[in-house]
Design a protein around this motif. Structure first.
Motif, PDB file in Angstrom:
ATOM      1  N   SER A   1      34.559  14.002 -58.048  1.00 37.35           N
ATOM      2  CA  SER A   1      35.696  13.181 -57.645  1.00 37.35           C
ATOM      3  C   SER A   1      35.679  11.855 -58.397  1.00 37.35           C
ATOM      4  O   SER A   1      34.653  11.181 -58.461  1.00 37.35           O
ATOM      5  CB  SER A   1      35.635  12.929 -56.130  1.00 37.35           C
TER       6      SER A   1
ATOM      7  N   GLN B   1      43.521   3.702 -54.748  1.00 37.49           N
ATOM      8  CA  GLN B   1      44.576   4.701 -54.615  1.00 37.49           C
ATOM      9  C   GLN B   1      44.050   6.018 -55.164  1.00 37.49           C
ATOM     10  O   GLN B   1      43.985   6.226 -56.378  1.00 37.49           O
ATOM     11  CB  GLN B   1      45.830   4.266 -55.386  1.00 37.49           C
ATOM     12  N   PHE B   2      43.638   6.933 -54.266  1.00 33.90           N
ATOM     13  CA  PHE B   2      43.092   8.194 -54.727  1.00 33.90           C
ATOM     14  C   PHE B   2      44.199   9.030 -55.366  1.00 33.90           C
ATOM     15  O   PHE B   2      45.275   9.201 -54.804  1.00 33.90           O
ATOM     16  CB  PHE B   2      42.466   8.977 -53.569  1.00 33.90           C
TER      17      PHE B   2
ATOM     18  N   TRP C   1      45.497  12.421 -56.331  1.00 31.54           N
ATOM     19  CA  TRP C   1      45.368  13.855 -56.101  1.00 31.54           C
ATOM     20  C   TRP C   1      45.763  14.660 -57.336  1.00 31.54           C
ATOM     21  O   TRP C   1      45.177  15.709 -57.621  1.00 31.54           O
ATOM     22  CB  TRP C   1      46.212  14.283 -54.898  1.00 31.54           C
TER      23      TRP C   1
ATOM     24  N   LEU D   1      36.921   9.863 -51.832  1.00 37.24           N
ATOM     25  CA  LEU D   1      38.111  10.231 -51.068  1.00 37.24           C
ATOM     26  C   LEU D   1      38.402   9.234 -49.954  1.00 37.24           C
ATOM     27  O   LEU D   1      39.538   9.112 -49.498  1.00 37.24           O
ATOM     28  CB  LEU D   1      37.931  11.622 -50.456  1.00 37.24           C
ATOM     29  N   ALA D   2      37.372   8.541 -49.495  1.00 35.92           N
ATOM     30  CA  ALA D   2      37.537   7.596 -48.388  1.00 35.92           C
ATOM     31  C   ALA D   2      37.902   6.197 -48.860  1.00 35.92           C
ATOM     32  O   ALA D   2      38.119   5.303 -48.035  1.00 35.92           O
ATOM     33  CB  ALA D   2      36.252   7.535 -47.555  1.00 35.92           C
TER      34      ALA D   2
ATOM     35  N   LEU E   1      40.509   4.085 -49.843  1.00 33.95           N
ATOM     36  CA  LEU E   1      41.968   4.060 -49.824  1.00 33.95           C
ATOM     37  C   LEU E   1      42.494   2.653 -49.629  1.00 33.95           C
ATOM     38  O   LEU E   1      41.812   1.779 -49.090  1.00 33.95           O
ATOM     39  CB  LEU E   1      42.487   4.951 -48.682  1.00 33.95           C
TER      40      LEU E   1
ATOM     41  N   GLN F   1      47.510   3.718 -46.942  1.00 35.50           N
ATOM     42  CA  GLN F   1      47.284   5.151 -46.861  1.00 35.50           C
ATOM     43  C   GLN F   1      46.560   5.515 -45.580  1.00 35.50           C
ATOM     44  O   GLN F   1      45.777   4.735 -45.042  1.00 35.50           O
ATOM     45  CB  GLN F   1      46.456   5.625 -48.073  1.00 35.50           C
TER      46      GLN F   1
ATOM     47  N   LEU G   1      43.784   7.501 -43.676  1.00 41.47           N
ATOM     48  CA  LEU G   1      42.508   8.130 -43.964  1.00 41.47           C
ATOM     49  C   LEU G   1      42.515   9.603 -43.567  1.00 41.47           C
ATOM     50  O   LEU G   1      41.924  10.451 -44.244  1.00 41.47           O
ATOM     51  CB  LEU G   1      41.388   7.385 -43.223  1.00 41.47           C
TER      52      LEU G   1
ATOM     53  N   ASP H   1      44.785  11.726 -43.856  1.00 45.78           N
ATOM     54  CA  ASP H   1      45.479  12.591 -44.802  1.00 45.78           C
ATOM     55  C   ASP H   1      44.506  13.286 -45.757  1.00 45.78           C
ATOM     56  O   ASP H   1      44.751  14.421 -46.178  1.00 45.78           O
ATOM     57  CB  ASP H   1      46.488  11.784 -45.624  1.00 45.78           C
ATOM     58  N   GLN H   2      43.411  12.598 -46.090  1.00 46.49           N
ATOM     59  CA  GLN H   2      42.497  13.139 -47.100  1.00 46.49           C
ATOM     60  C   GLN H   2      41.851  14.454 -46.650  1.00 46.49           C
ATOM     61  O   GLN H   2      41.965  15.461 -47.356  1.00 46.49           O
ATOM     62  CB  GLN H   2      41.429  12.093 -47.455  1.00 46.49           C
TER      63      GLN H   2
ATOM     64  N   LEU I   1      35.513  10.653 -42.823  1.00 43.40           N
ATOM     65  CA  LEU I   1      36.518  11.712 -42.889  1.00 43.40           C
ATOM     66  C   LEU I   1      36.207  12.891 -41.973  1.00 43.40           C
ATOM     67  O   LEU I   1      36.963  13.860 -41.960  1.00 43.40           O
ATOM     68  CB  LEU I   1      36.618  12.238 -44.329  1.00 43.40           C
TER      69      LEU I   1
END
Length: 395
Positions: A105, A112-113, A115, A175-176, A178, A182, A184, A186-187, A213
């Motif tokens: 990752s 801002q992750f 995707w 991923l965490a 953010l 955003q 959390l 949602d990930q 998460l």
């Protein structure tokens, strides 16, 4: 990557091949840096992951968490190698299947992750051909936009075609990371959806930050398995002795003319590695490189050589504070347990543990409700005591 692995057991350990003393300095360094060992914590975490992949049908996400430098990347590569080995016979028949693969990752920019970037990296990791030529036939608007949806559908299709048992995400704690706008939750929801639609187990692996998460809803909790890959704690005798065994296993793999006595300095090694095998291995690799690349290569390494490459105390303190906070997340307090039991209608357990008699008594209390009053048949009077004999004389 093929890993050379030493199994730590009660049997006599084998040292490095003696012919490496006649090899070049770079070959000797490469030998040690490429050597891994199946120490107890790694083997336990590996088995837990394997069980979650093949013996837990209701599990979609398998979170692997542990401190930085504990050896999570080594664990993932070992797992990948072993799962491929166990599938070799099937792969001779099914050439299109990829049993397992991994992707790292990317650290998000400006919190801002991305995707879309993640999906592209995933397709590259699975060796998907013509990635930039993907067409979604049932939704032409997706193709024009070149959006995340296009890449997501391409990933789902690739997973269905390649049929992996699982894929892992290294450095998944990114991923965490953010921005405040955003959500959390949602990930992991995206990962859970991808696991369901792609019919695959997903293994996010990262530091204790990843725990953010894991408990964001009942559905996620139900579909999630958490595998803790911890460090060795010097305060626990059994773990302390295992750490010494690891030090011994590493010292006999150092391709040096004279074997150093690292076990005699195990406390210093523990102090600056914090009980993390990955940190210890990197430290020894750096020390070995320094010793062998001198104008006159050293025949061994000393405590002074180790001190030169040791991590500073202030860095160790910062890392330890993060580790202790993460380890605390895995400790269940007595009050938390009793609160759960009270919410379930059970009595508190003594000292947070409870005895068998106490548990039986609690079950007896919780199930001993009063019997309902039986109704009398219509026309039958309530039972009372009527006077008998000479009523007048009784007065």
């Amino acid at each position: 990557m093929t890993l050379k692995t030493t199994e730590i057991s009660n049997s006599e350990l084998q040292s490095f091949p003696i012919e490496f003393l006649d090899r070049s300095i770079q070959e000797r360094i490469d030998y040690f840096t490429g050597h891994t060992m199946a120490h107890p914590h790694l083997k336990k975490a590996y088995q837990n992951i394997l069980d979650a992949i093949y013996k837990a049908p209701g599990t979609s996400l398998i979170f692997v968490v542990g401190p930085t430098g504990v050896g999570k990347s080594t664990l993932l590569h070992r797992m990948e190698q072993k799962i491929i080995e166990r599938n070799l016979a099937d792969l001779e028949i099914d050439r299109g299947k990829i049993p397992i693969f991994g992707v790292e990752s990317k650290s998000p920019e400006l919190s801002q992750f991305e995707w879309k970037d993640f999906y592209i990296r995933l397709l590259e990791a699975i060796n998907e051909p013509l990635i930039d030529k993907k067409i979604v036939y049932h939704d032409k608007s997706v193709n024009r936009s070149n959006s995340k949806s296009q890449w997501r559908l391409a990933v789902e299709s690739a997973l269905k075609n390649r049929r992996p048992d699982a894929f892992y995400i290294d450095e998944a704690h990114h991923l965490a990371q953010l921005s405040s706008g955003q959500k959390l939750k949602d990930q992991p929801e995206v990962l859970k959806s991808l696991a369901n639609l792609g019919k695959v187990k997903i293994i996010p692996a990262g530091t204790y930050d990843l725990l953010q998460l894991t408990d964001l809803g009942d559905q996620l909790c139900r579909r999630t398995k958490i595998v803790h890959f911890p460090r060795y704690r010097a305060s626990v005798e059994d773990e302390r002795e295992k750490f010494k065994s690891i030090v011994n296993a590493l010292q006999i793999q150092l391709p040096l003319q004279t074997q150093p006595d690292l076990v005699g300095s195990w406390e210093f090694l523990y102090e600056r590695s914090l009980g993390c095998v990955g940190i210890l291995k990197d430290w020894l690799s750096e020390t070995l490189y320094d010793a062998l690349t001198k104008k006159k290569p050293a025949t061994t390494i000393s405590i002074k050589d180790l001190e030169k490459k040791a991590r500073p105390v202030n860095q160790c303190r910062v890392m330890l504070s993060v580790i202790l906070a993460g380890e605390k997340r895995f400790m269940e307090s007595t009050e938390e347990l009793n609160e759960l039991r009270r919410d379930l209608g059970l009595v508190d357990l003594d000292n947070g543990l409870g005895s068998e008699s106490n548990v039986k008594e609690s079950r007896k209390v919780s199930t001993s409700a009063p019997a309902p009053e039986q109704k009398r048949p219509i026309g039958q009077p309530k039972a009372v005591r009527y006077p008998v004999g000479d009523v007048e004389s009784a007065k």
